[in-house]
Design an enzyme around this catalytic site. Structure first.
Site, PDB file in Angstrom:
ATOM      1  N   CYS A   2       0.816  -1.219   0.000  1.00 34.98           N
ATOM      2  CA  CYS A   2       0.000   0.000   0.000  1.00 34.98           C
ATOM      3  C   CYS A   2       0.848   1.267   0.000  1.00 34.98           C
ATOM      4  CB  CYS A   2      -0.875   0.032   1.233  1.00 34.98           C
ATOM      5  SG  CYS A   2      -1.900  -1.411   1.432  1.00 34.98           S
ATOM      6  N   ARG A  27       5.289  -0.147  -6.054  1.00 37.64           N
ATOM      7  CA  ARG A  27       5.249  -0.932  -4.814  1.00 37.64           C
ATOM      8  C   ARG A  27       4.220  -2.055  -4.878  1.00 37.64           C
ATOM      9  NH1 ARG A  27       7.078   2.353  -0.239  1.00 37.64           N
ATOM     10  NH2 ARG A  27       5.606   1.229   1.054  1.00 37.64           N
ATOM     11  N   TRP A  75      -3.137  -2.635  -1.403  1.00 47.01           N
ATOM     12  CA  TRP A  75      -2.755  -4.019  -1.696  1.00 47.01           C
ATOM     13  C   TRP A  75      -3.555  -4.856  -0.711  1.00 47.01           C
ATOM     14  CZ3 TRP A  75      -0.101  -8.182   0.631  1.00 47.01           C
ATOM     15  CH2 TRP A  75       0.449  -9.118  -0.259  1.00 47.01           C
ATOM     16  N   ASN A 100      -1.789   2.159   5.919  1.00 45.67           N
ATOM     17  CA  ASN A 100      -0.928   1.032   5.536  1.00 45.67           C
ATOM     18  C   ASN A 100      -0.713   0.188   6.779  1.00 45.67           C
ATOM     19  OD1 ASN A 100      -0.660   2.258   3.082  1.00 45.67           O
ATOM     20  ND2 ASN A 100       1.545   2.630   3.229  1.00 45.67           N
ATOM     21  N   GLY A 101      -0.656  -1.122   6.608  1.00 42.11           N
ATOM     22  CA  GLY A 101      -0.426  -1.993   7.759  1.00 42.11           C
ATOM     23  C   GLY A 101      -1.672  -2.810   8.063  1.00 42.11           C
ATOM     24  N   GLU A 483      18.381 -17.501  -6.591  1.00 42.28           N
ATOM     25  CA  GLU A 483      17.954 -16.168  -7.017  1.00 42.28           C
ATOM     26  C   GLU A 483      17.441 -16.215  -8.464  1.00 42.28           C
ATOM     27  OE1 GLU A 483      17.162 -13.505  -5.778  1.00 42.28           O
ATOM     28  OE2 GLU A 483      17.343 -12.006  -7.348  1.00 42.28           O
ATOM     29  N   LYS A 487      13.686 -15.146  -9.570  1.00 44.80           N
ATOM     30  CA  LYS A 487      13.405 -14.138 -10.615  1.00 44.80           C
ATOM     31  C   LYS A 487      12.445 -14.701 -11.647  1.00 44.80           C
ATOM     32  CE  LYS A 487      14.365 -11.154  -9.226  1.00 44.80           C
ATOM     33  NZ  LYS A 487      15.122 -10.868  -8.048  1.00 44.80           N
ATOM     34  N   GLU A 490       8.924 -15.141 -10.226  1.00 47.11           N
ATOM     35  CA  GLU A 490       8.350 -13.851  -9.858  1.00 47.11           C
ATOM     36  C   GLU A 490       7.752 -13.121 -11.060  1.00 47.11           C
ATOM     37  OE1 GLU A 490      11.474 -11.486  -8.157  1.00 47.11           O
ATOM     38  OE2 GLU A 490      10.133 -10.494  -6.757  1.00 47.11           O
ATOM     39  N   HIS A 506      19.007 -37.054  -4.541  1.00 40.35           N
ATOM     40  CA  HIS A 506      18.238 -37.279  -3.308  1.00 40.35           C
ATOM     41  C   HIS A 506      16.766 -36.918  -3.489  1.00 40.35           C
ATOM     42  CE1 HIS A 506      21.970 -38.155  -1.314  1.00 40.35           C
ATOM     43  NE2 HIS A 506      22.472 -37.029  -1.802  1.00 40.35           N
ATOM     44  N   LYS A 605       6.609  -4.197  -3.841  1.00 39.98           N
ATOM     45  CA  LYS A 605       8.037  -3.859  -3.780  1.00 39.98           C
ATOM     46  C   LYS A 605       8.526  -3.771  -2.342  1.00 39.98           C
ATOM     47  CE  LYS A 605      11.942  -2.642  -5.562  1.00 39.98           C
ATOM     48  NZ  LYS A 605      12.725  -3.746  -6.152  1.00 39.98           N
TER      49      LYS A 605
HETATM   50  C1  AGP Z   1      12.925  -9.608  -5.032  1.00 41.63           C
HETATM   51  O1  AGP Z   1      12.867  -9.740  -6.399  1.00 41.63           O
HETATM   52  C2  AGP Z   1      11.650  -9.637  -4.366  1.00 41.63           C
HETATM   53  N1  AGP Z   1      10.769  -8.672  -4.877  1.00 41.63           N
HETATM   54  C3  AGP Z   1      11.593  -9.866  -2.882  1.00 41.63           C
HETATM   55  O2  AGP Z   1      11.981 -11.179  -2.662  1.00 41.63           O
HETATM   56  C4  AGP Z   1      12.430  -8.943  -1.960  1.00 41.63           C
HETATM   57  O3  AGP Z   1      13.780  -9.183  -2.140  1.00 41.63           O
HETATM   58  C5  AGP Z   1      12.006  -9.190  -0.506  1.00 41.63           C
HETATM   59  O4  AGP Z   1      10.660  -8.840  -0.353  1.00 41.63           O
HETATM   60  C6  AGP Z   1      12.859  -8.443   0.488  1.00 41.63           C
HETATM   61  O5  AGP Z   1      12.752  -7.077   0.314  1.00 41.63           O
HETATM   62  P1  AGP Z   1      13.806  -6.073   0.903  1.00 41.63           P
HETATM   63  O6  AGP Z   1      15.099  -6.326   0.242  1.00 41.63           O
HETATM   64  O7  AGP Z   1      13.240  -4.717   0.570  1.00 41.63           O
HETATM   65  O8  AGP Z   1      13.853  -6.309   2.376  1.00 41.63           O
END
Ligand code: AGP
Length: 610
Positions: A2, A27, A75, A100-101, A483, A487, A490, A506, A605
């Site tokens: 949000c 975000r 959100w 927010n929250g 990672e 990606k 995501e 395994h 974000k």
């Molecule tokens: C990364 O591509 C993601 N959007 C997500 O995993 C992100 O790294 C995670 O939410 C942590 O965020 P931060 O680095 O702002 O703490």
């Protein structure tokens, strides 16, 4: 997640609020809304599901005006994605609120307020804020006192802005767990959940602290701490570029940010790495004194930042000779863990506001860590303000939800931390100069690596119709495989798993068939021959592989394997270099699949709720 923007001015603030919301779009959100007050007290509230542009169109159609206003991108957490659940929420046509929250005790509050005669028009927790403040005002309190009394009744996290139709000259804001920043203008003042939203109107900011409540008028900002005492908070001049939200000619922010990596890594190293080693105290004033005592490192982070921490563990143990644990923040914060002697707690975060990471830091402060360090990209963020030491990654604003340049600058920071801690723990002369040399070569190596883009574009074609994929790596490339998988899932929504390739037999080997592409990261290091054996295990089961390999690793493309050569680099920086082709692969697969690359579905974000 949000976003909040608010303004108290003489002029019409509609454009300021809408521009602010657009600048927070990155975000992640699913609906948006605005409430505007004219000096006469006339209230206009407009909400829409979907993009901010749909809200902007509705606002234009309505010719809505206001000199005081609050706006929000939502959100969804409590209640579906509907117009009636979008913020602002109102009570009795008088109190308007954005939030927010999460108000965790909202059900109990809702029941009590319903008994008092309030009717709820949404399924949200936020509406309880509006009615609670209204109920307090009915007792004859000012808006400020009503908000101060209300927040005492809330459990959970909030960054909230409250507006009263009967007094358009002010808004009252409160922060606990969700960040808020006040923007100072000339004869007008602003509020937002992120300074990015306000950069077109000001560069002077006050970052509210936990428990703060503030009253904002055109000419004055009065801040009160959690005890209700007036406090002075520092005014900080922001140096974030105003046009950080520009795509710079690229089709997506993510692509722009991938290509910025040589530059931002260079920035991250500047004035920190000398010819033969680190400049003193680059982790903060007095940092070297603290680092000289470190015997253990505990790293806490989420998502991509967690993968940076996983990589760092290999470096800290291999080169700096200190033991290191890495844990996901949402796990760490809810379990009892053993604190090692002389243990440094390191949090990593692009945003500096991730709720779980922040909670883990606060917990760690209570249980006896020697000191805390945050590796972060946002100056003034909560993690930076609450940590003993802070190291800014200098990646610049990262708008794409999928983290790219923030990650590679985090890794760069960790190599420098390895040097700094290793200096006091037997880091060998040879390893030290190898890391220093490798870091100096890094920006150029990243430029060279980005030049292989074309091959990866072609490769992406072969992935776009797949539903699953497997990423393999060994040693410090295992977190890079993780990672790469994150990606891909995501932004392309293709299911991707990562395994340390020694684990194949395994379990995951059972998944291998020609519908499951296997991506392998294969630098020319001491584990190469082991990795090659794992590659043969996949080949023997009919798997199709895509191998990102050092040219000297002697892999050859054939029917079952496509080899993409990555420039040769020094061992310590290989995880950073191999990250780039995996980012590009995800980007081009997402492009072909036509997904929303910069704002992938369901993601945010800055994850400011747990
Ligand atoms: C990364 O591509 C993601 N959007 C997500 O995993 C992100 O790294 C995670 O939410 C942590 O965020 P931060 O680095 O702002 O703490």
């Amino acid at each position: 997640m949000c976003g909040i923007v608010g303004a108290v001015a003489e002029r019409n603030v509609v454009e300021i609020l809408l521009e602010g919301l657009k600048r927070l779009e990155y975000r992640g959100y699913d609906s948006a809304g605005v409430a505007l007050l004219q000096p006469s007290g006339e209230l206009t509230r407009i909400r829409r599901t979907g993009k901010v542009q749909e809200l902007a169109d509705a606002v234009a159609e309505d010719s809505a005006l206001g000199s005081t206003g609050i706006a929000h991108t939502r959100w969804a957490t409590h209640g579906g994605v509907t117009e009636r659940n979008a913020h602002p929420h109102c009570s009795s046509e008088r109190i308007s609120v954005v939030h927010n929250g999460i108000i965790e005790n909202y059900l109990a509050l809702r029941e009590a307020l319903t008994q008092q005669g309030y009717t709820f028009t949404s399924d949200t927790d936020t509406e309880t804020i509006a009615h609670t403040v209204h109920a307090e005002m009915q007792k004859g309190k000012s808006l400020l006192a009503a908000v101060q009394n209300s927040v005492k009744q809330f459990h959970g996290a909030y960054g909230t802005v409250v507006m009263d139709s009967e007094d358009p000259s002010r808004v009252v804001v409160a922060r606990s767990g969700s960040p808020l920043v006040i923007g100072l203008g000339l004869g007008e003042n602003f509020i937002a959940s992120d300074q990015m939203a306000l950069l077109p109107v000001t560069r002077r900011f006050i970052f509210l602290e936990e428990g703060d409540v503030a009253e904002i008028t055109r000419r004055e900002v009065s801040v009160y701490d959690a005890n209700g005492e007036p406090v002075k908070r520092e005014v900080i001049e922001s140096n974030i570029e105003h046009d950080a939200g520009d795509k710079g000619g690229c089709r997506h922010y993510m692509l722009k940010e991938i290509h910025e990596q040589p530059t931002v890594v260079r920035n991250a190293l500047q004035n920190r790495l000398g010819e033969s080693g680190l400049v003193a105290d680059i982790f903060g004033a007095g940092a070297d004194d603290i680092l000289s005592k470190v015997k253990h490192v505990q790293i806490i982070a989420c998502g991509t930042s967690y993968h940076a921490g996983m990589t760092a563990r290999y470096w800290l143990e291999q080169y700096a000779n200190v033991s290191c644990n890495v844990e996901i923040a949402s796990e760490f914060r809810y379990r009892k863990s053993v604190v090692h002697q002389n243990s440094l707690l390191v949090t990593i975060s692009q945003s500096g506001e991730t709720a779980d990471t922040l909670a883990a830091l606060r917990l760690a402060k209570e249980v006896g860590y020697m000191a805390s360090l945050t590796i972060c990209n946002v100056p003034g963020s909560s993690l930076v303000r609450e940590s003993d030491l802070a190291f800014m990654t200098r990646a610049g604003a990262e708008i794409g939800v999928a983290s790219t340049k923030a990650f590679t600058t985090q890794l760069t920071a960790f190599l420098m931390l390895t040097l700094a801690v290793g200096k006091y723990n037997g880091l060998s002369e040879a390893d030290s100069s190898s890391i220093v040399k490798a870091l100096h070569s890094l920006p150029a190596k990243l430029e060279e690596t980005l030049a292989i883009t074309q091959g990866i574009e072609d490769l992406a074609e072969e992935f776009a119709d797949k539903n699953h994929s497997l990423f393999l790596g060994r040693g410090d490339q295992y977190p890079i495989a993780m990672e790469g998988a994150l990606k891909l899932k995501e932004i392309s929504y293709i299911h991707a798993e990562a395994y340390a390739s020694g684990e194949l037999k395994h379990g995951p080997l059972a998944l291998i068939d020609d519908e499951m592409p296997v991506i392998v990261v294969a630098p020319n290091n001491e584990l190469l021959e082991k990795l090659k054996s794992n590659v043969e295990e996949v080949r023997a089961r009919g798997g199709i592989m895509y191998v990102f390999a050092d040219r000297d690793a002697r892999f050859a493309s054939d029917d079952t394997m496509r080899v993409i050569n990555v420039p040769h680099c020094e061992a310590p920086i290989a995880p950073i270099v191999y990250t780039l082709p995996l980012q590009l692969l995800s980007y081009y697969v997402a492009l072909i699949k036509g997904t929303d690359v910069d704002q992938p579905r369901n993601l945010a974000k800055s994850v400011t709720v747990e």
